[in-house]
Design an enzyme around this catalytic site. Structure first.
Site, PDB file in Angstrom:
ATOM      1  N   THR A  42       0.846  -1.197   0.000  1.00 44.24           N
ATOM      2  CA  THR A  42       0.000   0.000   0.000  1.00 44.24           C
ATOM      3  C   THR A  42       0.878   1.242   0.000  1.00 44.24           C
ATOM      4  OG1 THR A  42      -1.633  -1.203   1.318  1.00 44.24           O
ATOM      5  CG2 THR A  42      -1.790   1.201   1.339  1.00 44.24           C
ATOM      6  N   LYS A  52       2.193  11.671  -0.759  1.00 45.51           N
ATOM      7  CA  LYS A  52       3.125  12.765  -0.451  1.00 45.51           C
ATOM      8  C   LYS A  52       3.562  13.484  -1.725  1.00 45.51           C
ATOM      9  CE  LYS A  52       1.948  11.684   2.950  1.00 45.51           C
ATOM     10  NZ  LYS A  52       1.175  10.593   3.539  1.00 45.51           N
ATOM     11  N   ALA A 118      -1.651 -15.424  -2.901  1.00 42.39           N
ATOM     12  CA  ALA A 118      -1.354 -16.573  -2.032  1.00 42.39           C
ATOM     13  C   ALA A 118      -2.610 -17.037  -1.317  1.00 42.39           C
ATOM     14  CB  ALA A 118      -0.299 -16.168  -1.015  1.00 42.39           C
ATOM     15  N   TYR A 185      -6.497  11.062   8.971  1.00 39.40           N
ATOM     16  CA  TYR A 185      -5.234  11.199   8.236  1.00 39.40           C
ATOM     17  C   TYR A 185      -5.464  11.429   6.739  1.00 39.40           C
ATOM     18  CZ  TYR A 185      -1.802   9.466  11.718  1.00 39.40           C
ATOM     19  OH  TYR A 185      -0.966   9.319  12.772  1.00 39.40           O
ATOM     20  N   GLU A 205     -16.928  15.096   9.176  1.00 37.61           N
ATOM     21  CA  GLU A 205     -16.265  14.287  10.215  1.00 37.61           C
ATOM     22  C   GLU A 205     -17.274  13.962  11.317  1.00 37.61           C
ATOM     23  OE1 GLU A 205     -13.288  12.704  11.077  1.00 37.61           O
ATOM     24  OE2 GLU A 205     -14.433  12.281  12.886  1.00 37.61           O
ATOM     25  N   GLY A 269     -11.219   5.141   7.623  1.00 37.01           N
ATOM     26  CA  GLY A 269     -10.355   4.171   8.278  1.00 37.01           C
ATOM     27  C   GLY A 269     -10.010   3.012   7.358  1.00 37.01           C
ATOM     28  N   ARG A 270      -9.113   2.152   7.834  1.00 36.82           N
ATOM     29  CA  ARG A 270      -8.701   0.981   7.063  1.00 36.82           C
ATOM     30  C   ARG A 270      -8.896  -0.264   7.919  1.00 36.82           C
ATOM     31  NH1 ARG A 270      -5.863   1.750   2.471  1.00 36.82           N
ATOM     32  NH2 ARG A 270      -4.599  -0.114   2.755  1.00 36.82           N
ATOM     33  N   ASP A 309       0.157  -3.800   9.360  1.00 39.72           N
ATOM     34  CA  ASP A 309      -1.227  -3.355   9.581  1.00 39.72           C
ATOM     35  C   ASP A 309      -2.150  -4.475  10.038  1.00 39.72           C
ATOM     36  OD1 ASP A 309      -0.376  -0.891   8.691  1.00 39.72           O
ATOM     37  OD2 ASP A 309      -1.826  -0.714   7.067  1.00 39.72           O
ATOM     38  N   HIS A 441      21.499  27.344  14.622  1.00 41.23           N
ATOM     39  CA  HIS A 441      20.703  28.566  14.429  1.00 41.23           C
ATOM     40  C   HIS A 441      20.893  29.081  13.007  1.00 41.23           C
ATOM     41  CE1 HIS A 441      18.748  32.333  15.389  1.00 41.23           C
ATOM     42  NE2 HIS A 441      19.756  32.985  14.814  1.00 41.23           N
TER      43      HIS A 441
END
Ligand code: FAD
Ligand code: NAD
Length: 462
Positions: A42, A52, A118, A185, A205, A269-270, A309, A441
């Site tokens: 994934t 990204k 498989a 996310y 949401e 969600g997953r 996962d 810095h």
């Protein structure tokens, strides 16, 4: 039927499975890895990497578009133009380079990669349907690394205008109106990207606020940015199905509403692939929807391990990789156990969020006394010179020993600080260790230094 014998068989070549296979190969373990898709799972194919790339391209486009209407830092630009098809082709090129790279790494480690689906027969036998016909693989150790897949809402099955994250990463035109169901996310990372590319975005949401897995202080700068970007946010709202006219039905705190949308991106969600592929037949002990594992990733069946996962939260690529590496070393006979103190979490929203260890809110919920220090980027020279001062770095520590228990940050580019935060926790750093380390810095990292000084009661630049 073709037969293969091996010491270690890994099902799934995602970040968990491919890392496990490469490390096992390096250690001389006779290893086979099976995947139906190009290696990388994934993460490389339809997750971390393509998302990204899209987020970065959207940021670049947005910056030019803004400069064309509002000059900044003495810079102005002509109108920005977007060819999303070309952007996706660029993104696909990166994915191909990385998946090709994984295949090369597997070969170099002498791992056999079998392409096909498989099906587990028992803990030692797996049948793979390959393009060249079925192959039976006999193994001494089996690692299940089958990953996860998007959750489908019964009222909004994927298809037509209802799309998953995988579809959203393959669009060739920016939808005029995009409704995003789930402000977690994926919904926020991709919702923000599409808003920057020009879509009119509404996020629906169910929880009272976005990214409910993080604390409110940390997510506030992201919520403010959504407003600046013109993203409409409906919290405490649940998506129903589509109306006859194709609008998204939403039941919110203020009643029901139909939201007009050209695409509806569902990111609620997953779910782990913990029962398909013959896994259910092994009758492994489960932990909710996940395969139960111990501190060595062993399942309830001897010789069968599970990683990534499929084994639980946090469902993150770097956790899967760390588990894969550990399991390979265990199979090679090394003494290893899961002893990580921190798994960093990064959300690639605008601004980015990083969390390592516990937050002050979690400490309070556990009844723990802590000291905290927060340093805003508004007082950080580098943030000012970069023209983006939103956010802060926050540290949480024990009041007696000053051992650092958690570090969180929200701000532009803070994802790159995640490794340093995790290192501090793994090394058992105290506030004085970070406060006594010279931070270059001007960098955003100085905000961590100052947050620790502040927790010790003597910040210098605030
Ligand atoms: P997966 O990567 O899901 O791989 C499992 C593999 O097993 C797949 O290749 C699949 O084809 C194969 N497989 C399954 N069953 C079979 C079978 N029967 N036969 C053969 N092969 C099979 N995580 C992060 O840490 N950072 C991020 O920025 C990030 N961004 C994300 C963005 C999106 C849009 C998505 C969807 C996810 C993102 N994630 C991110 C999560 C990350 O992708 C997963 O945590 C990670 O891929 C899990 O790795 P895994 O090895 O457990 O499983
Ligand atoms: P998520 O758990 O992050 O967010 C899902 C959101 O949907 C939650 O806020 C939840 O309250 C909301 N929700 C659930 N049902 C709803 C409904 N019916 N209506 C409206 N809202 C609803 O899940 P995701 O965004 O799908 O991502 C899945 C997983 O992928 C993440 O948990 C993470 O492990 C991984 N991921 C990680 C990254 C990263 O590391 N940067 C990026 C993307 C994905």
């Amino acid at each position: 039927m073709r037969e293969i014998q091996c010491r270690l068989l890994v099902i799934g070549a995602g970040p968990g499975g491919y890392v496990c296979a490469i490390r096992a190969g390096q250690l001389g373990v006779d290893t086979v890895v099976v995947d139906a898709e190009p290696p990388g799972g994934t993460c490389l194919n339809v997750g971390c990497i393509p998302s990204k790339a899209l987020i970065h391209a959207a940021e670049e486009f947005h910056r030019f578009e803004q400069l064309s209407s509002t000059p900044s830092m003495g810079i102005s630009a002509g109108p920005a133009r977007l060819d999303l098809g070309a952007t996706m082709a660029w993104k696909n090129g990166i994915v191909e380079r990385l998946t090709g790279g994984v295949a090369t790494l597997l070969r170099k480690a002498r791992v056999r990669l079998v392409t096909g689906r498989a099906n587990i027969r028992d803990g030692k036998t797996v049948l793979v349907e390959t393009p060249e016909g079925p192959v039976q693989i006999r193994t001494e150790v089996l690692v299940i690394a089958t990953g996860s897949e998007p959750i489908e809402l019964p009222a909004l099955p994927f298809g037509g205008k209802v799309i998953s994250s995988t579809d959203a990463l393959a669009l060739t035109e920016v939808p005029g109106r995009l409704a995003v169901v789930g402000g977690g996310y994926i919904g926020l990372e991709l919702g923000i990207a599409y808003a920057k590319l020009g879509a009119e975005v509404t996020v629906v949401e169910a929880a009272p606020r976005i990214l409910p897995q993080y604390d409110a202080e940390l997510t506030r700068p992201v919520a403010q940015r959504l407003t600046q970007l013109g993203i409409r946010l409906l919290t405490g709202a649940r998506a129903g199905g589509l109306s006859d006219s194709g609008a998204l039905r939403v039941a919110g705190v203020d009643g029901a509403e139909d939201i007009q949308a050209d695409k509806v991106l569902v990111t609620v969600g997953r779910r782990p692939r913990a029962t398909a592929s013959g896994v259910a037949g092994l009758r492994l002990e489960m932990a909710g929807p996940f395969i139960r594992i111990d501190e060595r990733c062993r399942t309830s069946m001897t010789g069968v391990l599970a990683i990534g996962d499929v084994t639980g939260e946090p469902m993150l690529a770097h956790r899967a990789m760390a588990q894969g590496e550990m399991v390979a070393e265990l199979v090679a006979g090394q003494r290893r156990a899961w002893d990580k103190r921190a798994i960093p979490a990064v959300c690639f929203t605008d601004p980015e969020i990083v969390s390592v260890g516990i937050s002050p809110e979690e400490a309070a919920a556990e009844g723990r006394e802590v000291v905290t220090g927060l340093f805003p980027f508004a007082a950080n020279g580098r943030a000012m010179t970069a023209g983006d001062e939103a956010g802060f770095v926050r540290v949480t520590a024990r009041p007696d020993t000053h051992e650092v228990l958690g570090i969180q940050a929200v701000g532009a580019g803070v994802a790159e600080m995640a490794g340093g935060f995790a290192l501090a926790l793994e090394m058992g750093a105290r506030l004085e260790d970070i406060a006594g380390t010279i931070h270059a810095h001007p960098t955003r990292g100085e905000a961590l230094h100052e947050a620790c000084l502040r927790a010790l009661g003597h910040a210098l630049h605030i």
